[in-house]
Design an enzyme around this catalytic site. Structure first.
Site, short mmCIF file in Angstrom:
data_model
loop_
_atom_site.label_atom_id
_atom_site.label_comp_id
_atom_site.label_asym_id
_atom_site.label_seq_id
_atom_site.Cartn_x
_atom_site.Cartn_y
_atom_site.Cartn_z
N LEU A 35 0.84 -1.20 0.00
CA LEU A 35 0.00 0.00 0.00
C LEU A 35 0.87 1.25 0.00
O LEU A 35 2.06 1.18 0.31
CB LEU A 35 -0.91 -0.04 1.23
N PRO A 36 0.27 2.42 -0.34
CA PRO A 36 1.11 3.60 -0.52
C PRO A 36 1.89 4.03 0.74
O PRO A 36 3.11 4.23 0.66
CB PRO A 36 0.11 4.69 -0.93
N THR A 94 6.39 0.63 1.92
CA THR A 94 7.44 1.39 2.59
C THR A 94 6.77 2.34 3.57
O THR A 94 6.02 3.23 3.16
CB THR A 94 8.27 2.20 1.58
N LYS A 140 15.34 -0.07 4.39
CA LYS A 140 14.74 0.53 3.19
C LYS A 140 14.91 2.05 3.19
O LYS A 140 15.23 2.66 2.16
CB LYS A 140 13.27 0.13 3.14
N LYS A 181 7.95 10.92 0.17
CA LYS A 181 7.54 10.25 1.41
C LYS A 181 8.74 9.53 2.04
O LYS A 181 9.00 9.65 3.24
CB LYS A 181 6.44 9.22 1.10
#
Ligand code: NAD
Length: 316
Positions: free
Chosen positions: A80-81, A111, A185, A260
């Protein structure tokens, strides 16, 4: 499901699994399709009907809701975003936690801040098997099944899930306890943001001084400026046929998502009191790029939007 499937070299057999896949976008769509190709029974849900239809065309099943997707799943994967979407998808009466079988393994590959998987563990029933497993490798890696997985959580659970993750990726790294995958990440993507902004600057400087971007790219790729953006993701249109820059910066990894990730890195740097001035400048550059209306384009479109230092420093 008792079916056995051949995987990898064909020398090992692995059980096919019932997998619920939630979030079938640029990344989740091809990842879910690879699980179908590997023989797993994949039931997918996305808010976009078109995304679900693509999974069905690839041989998966459509779910009407999160509860419908997860109710008999052995593994649930979410892609998901951002953090708020993940919390919304897991929590509440219609969420993954309330509707997946108690022994299902729940893997979030989105992420998000490292705190999110730890928060999920707090709101989940005790004994819930959770992993954070964000990826790198872009949409091309998702399609080719060559992603790198960065995983946080119980080591034995990571080993159990390694064959399944191996159907979507070529490298699976265990970074430590829950949240460690996200920390791996955000460090990687902070560096990627710096490299993309820096490579774009070098290309613009060379072009403005009469160089052919193909020649300049080839030279830098064989010299000490070499990096991933030059190898597979050149931001200058026409240099690399398969890069997002050569298809109008569509698909790929959105500027909004890069911004983001740079905010996530900034938050982690602040909370751990680590100085990351280049990461912070990259964050500001991509924020200006978003404000200029390019949030939905691939992040390599920064090449076409020469943000000045003064503009970047205006960003808080
Ligand atoms: P995307 O926007 O293409 O896909 C996200 C999908 O989630 C969309 O299809 C959306 O409809 C769906 N969605 C949102 N809320 C939902 C909900 N409650 N239930 C069901 N579906 C829902 O994004 P993406 O590019 O696939 O990225 C997904 C994640 O992977 C992000 O966290 C991103 O940072 C990360 N990531 C992306 C890339 C890349 O190159 N695109 C690379 C590595 C990691």
């Amino acid at each position: 499901m008792a079916t056995e499937i051949q995987q990898g070299t064909g020398q090992e057999t692995r059980a096919a699994l019932r997998v619920a896949f939630i979030g079938l976008g640029n990344m989740g769509g091809p990842m879910a399709a690879n699980l179908v190709s590997a023989g797993h029974a994949v039931r997918g849900f996305d808010l976009s009907g078109a995304a679900v239809e693509r999974l069905v065309a690839a041989g998966g099943k459509a779910a009407q809701s999160i509860p419908d997707a997860v109710r008999d799943a052995q593994v649930v994967i979410t892609m998901l975003p951002a953090g708020e979407h993940v919390l919304a998808a897991y929590d509440g009466p219609q969420g993954v936690l309330a509707n997946a079988p108690q022994d299902a393994v729940l893997i979030d590959s989105s992420t998000v801040p490292p705190e999110i998987p730890r928060q999920l563990a707090k709101i989940a029933r005790s004994g819930t098997q959770l992993l954070d497993a964000p990826v790198s490798g872009g949409t091309a890696g998702a399609a080719a099944g060559t992603l790198t997985f960065m995983v946080g959580g119980d080591a034995a659970l990571v080993e159990r899930m390694r064959p399944l993750l191996g159907n979507m990726g070529k490298a699976i790294h265990h970074g430590g306890p829950l949240g460690a995958g996200q920390t791996l990440k955000l460090c990687n993507n902070m560096l990627l943001g710096i490299l993309m902004a820096g490579t774009s600057e070098a290309l613009r400087l060379g072009i403005a001084n009469g160089l052919d971007p193909k020649v300049l790219s080839a030279v830098m790729q064989q010299s000490s400026g070499r990096n991933w953006t030059l190898e597979v993701y050149n931001p200058c249109p026409g240099v690399m046929e398969n890069a997002a820059s050569s298809r109008g910066y569509t698909g790929g990894f959105a500027t909004d998502l890069m911004a983001k990730d740079l905010r996530l890195a900034h938050g982690a740097a602040e909370s751990s009191n680590v100085a990351t001035p280049l990461g912070d400048l990259a964050r500001r550059i991509f924020e200006v790029h978003r404000a200029n209306g390019h949030g939905g384009l691939d992040f390599s479109s920064i090449f076409q939007d020469p943000v000045t230092l003064a503009q970047a420093l205006e960003v808080k």
